[in-house]
Design a protein around this motif. Structure first.
Motif, mmCIF file in Angstrom:
data_model
loop_
_atom_site.group_PDB
_atom_site.id
_atom_site.type_symbol
_atom_site.label_atom_id
_atom_site.label_comp_id
_atom_site.label_asym_id
_atom_site.label_seq_id
_atom_site.Cartn_x
_atom_site.Cartn_y
_atom_site.Cartn_z
ATOM 1 N N VAL A 90 -0.320 2.335 -1.787
ATOM 2 C CA VAL A 90 1.125 2.548 -1.644
ATOM 3 C C VAL A 90 1.584 2.071 -0.263
ATOM 4 O O VAL A 90 2.604 1.387 -0.133
ATOM 5 C CB VAL A 90 1.503 4.033 -1.861
ATOM 6 N N VAL A 91 0.810 2.404 0.759
ATOM 7 C CA VAL A 91 1.123 1.957 2.121
ATOM 8 C C VAL A 91 1.119 0.434 2.184
ATOM 9 O O VAL A 91 2.014 -0.178 2.776
ATOM 10 C CB VAL A 91 0.119 2.547 3.136
ATOM 11 N N LEU A 92 0.115 -0.180 1.576
ATOM 12 C CA LEU A 92 0.022 -1.645 1.569
ATOM 13 C C LEU A 92 1.257 -2.251 0.910
ATOM 14 O O LEU A 92 1.839 -3.206 1.437
ATOM 15 C CB LEU A 92 -1.238 -2.107 0.849
ATOM 16 N N GLU A 93 1.660 -1.721 -0.231
ATOM 17 C CA GLU A 93 2.835 -2.249 -0.934
ATOM 18 C C GLU A 93 4.083 -2.162 -0.051
ATOM 19 O O GLU A 93 4.882 -3.103 0.008
ATOM 20 C CB GLU A 93 3.040 -1.496 -2.245
ATOM 21 N N GLN A 94 4.250 -1.059 0.657
ATOM 22 C CA GLN A 94 5.386 -0.908 1.562
ATOM 23 C C GLN A 94 5.320 -1.936 2.698
ATOM 24 O O GLN A 94 6.319 -2.567 3.035
ATOM 25 C CB GLN A 94 5.432 0.516 2.133
ATOM 26 N N LEU A 95 4.130 -2.105 3.273
ATOM 27 C CA LEU A 95 3.946 -3.043 4.370
ATOM 28 C C LEU A 95 4.220 -4.478 3.923
ATOM 29 O O LEU A 95 4.888 -5.241 4.628
ATOM 30 C CB LEU A 95 2.531 -2.902 4.934
ATOM 31 N N LEU A 96 3.744 -4.837 2.739
ATOM 32 C CA LEU A 96 3.986 -6.188 2.227
ATOM 33 C C LEU A 96 5.474 -6.427 2.012
ATOM 34 O O LEU A 96 5.978 -7.527 2.282
ATOM 35 C CB LEU A 96 3.216 -6.420 0.929
ATOM 36 N N GLY A 97 6.177 -5.406 1.535
ATOM 37 C CA GLY A 97 7.627 -5.523 1.366
ATOM 38 C C GLY A 97 8.332 -5.768 2.687
ATOM 39 O O GLY A 97 9.221 -6.611 2.788
ATOM 40 N N GLU A 98 7.910 -5.042 3.714
ATOM 41 C CA GLU A 98 8.505 -5.213 5.047
ATOM 42 C C GLU A 98 8.226 -6.596 5.625
ATOM 43 O O GLU A 98 9.080 -7.181 6.292
ATOM 44 C CB GLU A 98 7.952 -4.159 6.015
ATOM 45 N N LEU A 99 7.022 -7.104 5.389
ATOM 46 C CA LEU A 99 6.593 -8.362 6.003
ATOM 47 C C LEU A 99 6.858 -9.585 5.133
ATOM 48 O O LEU A 99 6.699 -10.711 5.601
ATOM 49 C CB LEU A 99 5.105 -8.292 6.350
ATOM 50 N N GLY A 100 7.225 -9.362 3.881
ATOM 51 C CA GLY A 100 7.466 -10.484 2.981
ATOM 52 C C GLY A 100 6.203 -11.253 2.632
ATOM 53 O O GLY A 100 6.245 -12.473 2.466
ATOM 54 N N LEU A 101 5.096 -10.558 2.508
ATOM 55 C CA LEU A 101 3.815 -11.193 2.177
ATOM 56 C C LEU A 101 3.370 -10.799 0.779
ATOM 57 O O LEU A 101 3.794 -9.780 0.249
ATOM 58 C CB LEU A 101 2.735 -10.756 3.182
ATOM 59 N N GLY A 102 2.471 -11.603 0.206
ATOM 60 C CA GLY A 102 1.872 -11.299 -1.084
ATOM 61 C C GLY A 102 0.460 -10.784 -0.900
ATOM 62 O O GLY A 102 -0.156 -10.979 0.152
ATOM 63 N N TYR A 103 -0.064 -10.150 -1.927
ATOM 64 C CA TYR A 103 -1.419 -9.587 -1.870
ATOM 65 C C TYR A 103 -2.464 -10.632 -1.496
ATOM 66 O O TYR A 103 -3.423 -10.341 -0.780
ATOM 67 C CB TYR A 103 -1.794 -8.966 -3.223
ATOM 68 N N GLU A 104 -2.280 -11.860 -1.993
ATOM 69 C CA GLU A 104 -3.269 -12.906 -1.743
ATOM 70 C C GLU A 104 -3.325 -13.316 -0.275
ATOM 71 O O GLU A 104 -4.271 -13.972 0.164
ATOM 72 C CB GLU A 104 -2.990 -14.128 -2.625
ATOM 73 N N GLU A 105 -2.326 -12.904 0.516
ATOM 74 C CA GLU A 105 -2.282 -13.231 1.946
ATOM 75 C C GLU A 105 -2.867 -12.122 2.817
ATOM 76 O O GLU A 105 -2.742 -12.158 4.035
ATOM 77 C CB GLU A 105 -0.834 -13.496 2.367
ATOM 78 N N VAL A 106 -3.522 -11.159 2.182
ATOM 79 C CA VAL A 106 -4.046 -9.999 2.892
ATOM 80 C C VAL A 106 -5.564 -9.936 2.784
ATOM 81 O O VAL A 106 -6.141 -10.160 1.724
ATOM 82 C CB VAL A 106 -3.453 -8.683 2.319
ATOM 83 N N ALA A 107 -6.191 -9.602 3.920
ATOM 84 C CA ALA A 107 -7.617 -9.283 3.963
ATOM 85 C C ALA A 107 -7.742 -7.823 4.380
ATOM 86 O O ALA A 107 -6.961 -7.341 5.200
ATOM 87 C CB ALA A 107 -8.341 -10.172 4.969
ATOM 88 N N TYR A 108 -8.693 -7.125 3.783
ATOM 89 C CA TYR A 108 -8.891 -5.707 4.091
ATOM 90 C C TYR A 108 -10.371 -5.445 4.285
ATOM 91 O O TYR A 108 -11.202 -5.931 3.513
ATOM 92 C CB TYR A 108 -8.357 -4.841 2.945
ATOM 93 N N LEU A 109 -10.691 -4.645 5.301
ATOM 94 C CA LEU A 109 -12.074 -4.259 5.573
ATOM 95 C C LEU A 109 -12.177 -2.743 5.509
ATOM 96 O O LEU A 109 -11.519 -2.035 6.270
ATOM 97 C CB LEU A 109 -12.512 -4.766 6.952
ATOM 98 N N GLY A 110 -12.993 -2.253 4.563
ATOM 99 C CA GLY A 110 -13.129 -0.817 4.360
ATOM 100 C C GLY A 110 -14.563 -0.408 4.140
ATOM 101 O O GLY A 110 -15.484 -1.230 4.161
ATOM 102 N N ASP A 111 -14.732 0.905 3.877
ATOM 103 C CA ASP A 111 -16.090 1.420 3.715
ATOM 104 C C ASP A 111 -16.246 2.518 2.672
ATOM 105 O O ASP A 111 -17.363 2.840 2.289
ATOM 106 C CB ASP A 111 -16.619 1.957 5.050
ATOM 107 N N ASP A 112 -15.152 3.125 2.212
ATOM 108 C CA ASP A 112 -15.318 4.282 1.335
ATOM 109 C C ASP A 112 -14.319 4.238 0.184
ATOM 110 O O ASP A 112 -13.433 3.375 0.133
ATOM 111 C CB ASP A 112 -15.176 5.578 2.137
ATOM 112 N N LEU A 113 -14.454 5.174 -0.724
ATOM 113 C CA LEU A 113 -13.664 5.176 -1.955
ATOM 114 C C LEU A 113 -12.151 5.090 -1.750
ATOM 115 O O LEU A 113 -11.487 4.372 -2.502
ATOM 116 C CB LEU A 113 -14.028 6.398 -2.799
ATOM 117 N N PRO A 114 -11.561 5.767 -0.741
ATOM 118 C CA PRO A 114 -10.106 5.613 -0.560
ATOM 119 C C PRO A 114 -9.676 4.176 -0.248
ATOM 120 O O PRO A 114 -8.512 3.824 -0.430
ATOM 121 C CB PRO A 114 -9.787 6.554 0.608
#
Length: 174
Positions: A90-114
């Motif tokens: 949900v946070v990502l969707e809000q951020l993409l809306g603010e920045l005018g970016l699409g999902y394919e323009e995002v990289a994410y680095l994580g470690d756990d289920l959330p």
């Protein structure tokens, strides 16, 4: 490093990091007075600074809130800091809306289920070597370094290598 990862990384305009277990080793340190501290890796920090200098925006999305993370983000120049939110997609969707970016323009680095819903949705979803096994199974790629031990640097350099900016950034130190 696979050609598929490099292809995904070419389109990245926003790199997002989880904190605990990614920018740190995942351990939480609480002092008797209730305050906490975290340890961060300087190699990771410089990788993030180089990535920002190369023109890629950066963000932190963390389920926990910490003044230490706020200070670290400010020190590194990370442009977007969202803490205390477990609903990372949900946070990502809000951020993409603010920045005018699409999902394919995002990289994410994580470690756990959330982190998993975001890892599965973005153009380049990666897990650190020390990530939960189920998360590693569903990531596009896995760093060779563990969280808090150079994984973020590896992630940043992958993006920069794919975009042709790594050699120039490194050459500035020769």
């Amino acid at each position: 490093m696979s050609n598929a990862l490099l292809q995904r990384a070419k389109a990245v305009r926003l790199a997002i990091f989880d904190v605990d277990g990614v920018l740190t080793d995942g351990r939480l340190y609480f002092l008797a007075d209730g305050s906490e501290f975290k340890t961060f890796n300087t190699l990771d920090g410089h990788g993030i600074k180089m990535l920002i200098a190369s023109g890629v925006q950066t963000a932190i999305i963390s389920g926990r809130s910490s003044p230490v993370v706020e200070r670290r983000a400010a020190n590194l120049g990370i442009q977007h800091l969202i803490q205390g939110r477990e609903d990372k997609l949900v946070v990502l969707e809000q951020l993409l809306g603010e920045l005018g970016l699409g999902y394919e323009e995002v990289a994410y680095l994580g470690d756990d289920l959330p982190d998993l819903p975001v890892i599965r949705r973005v153009g380049l979803g990666m897990a650190v070597a020390s990530a939960d096994a189920f998360v590693r199974q569903h990531a596009h790629g896995i760093t060779s370094a563990a969280g808090g031990a150079g994984a973020a640097r590896e992630f940043c350099e992958l993006i920069m290598r794919a975009q042709g900016t790594l050699e120039q950034a490194q050459a500035a130190y020769l």
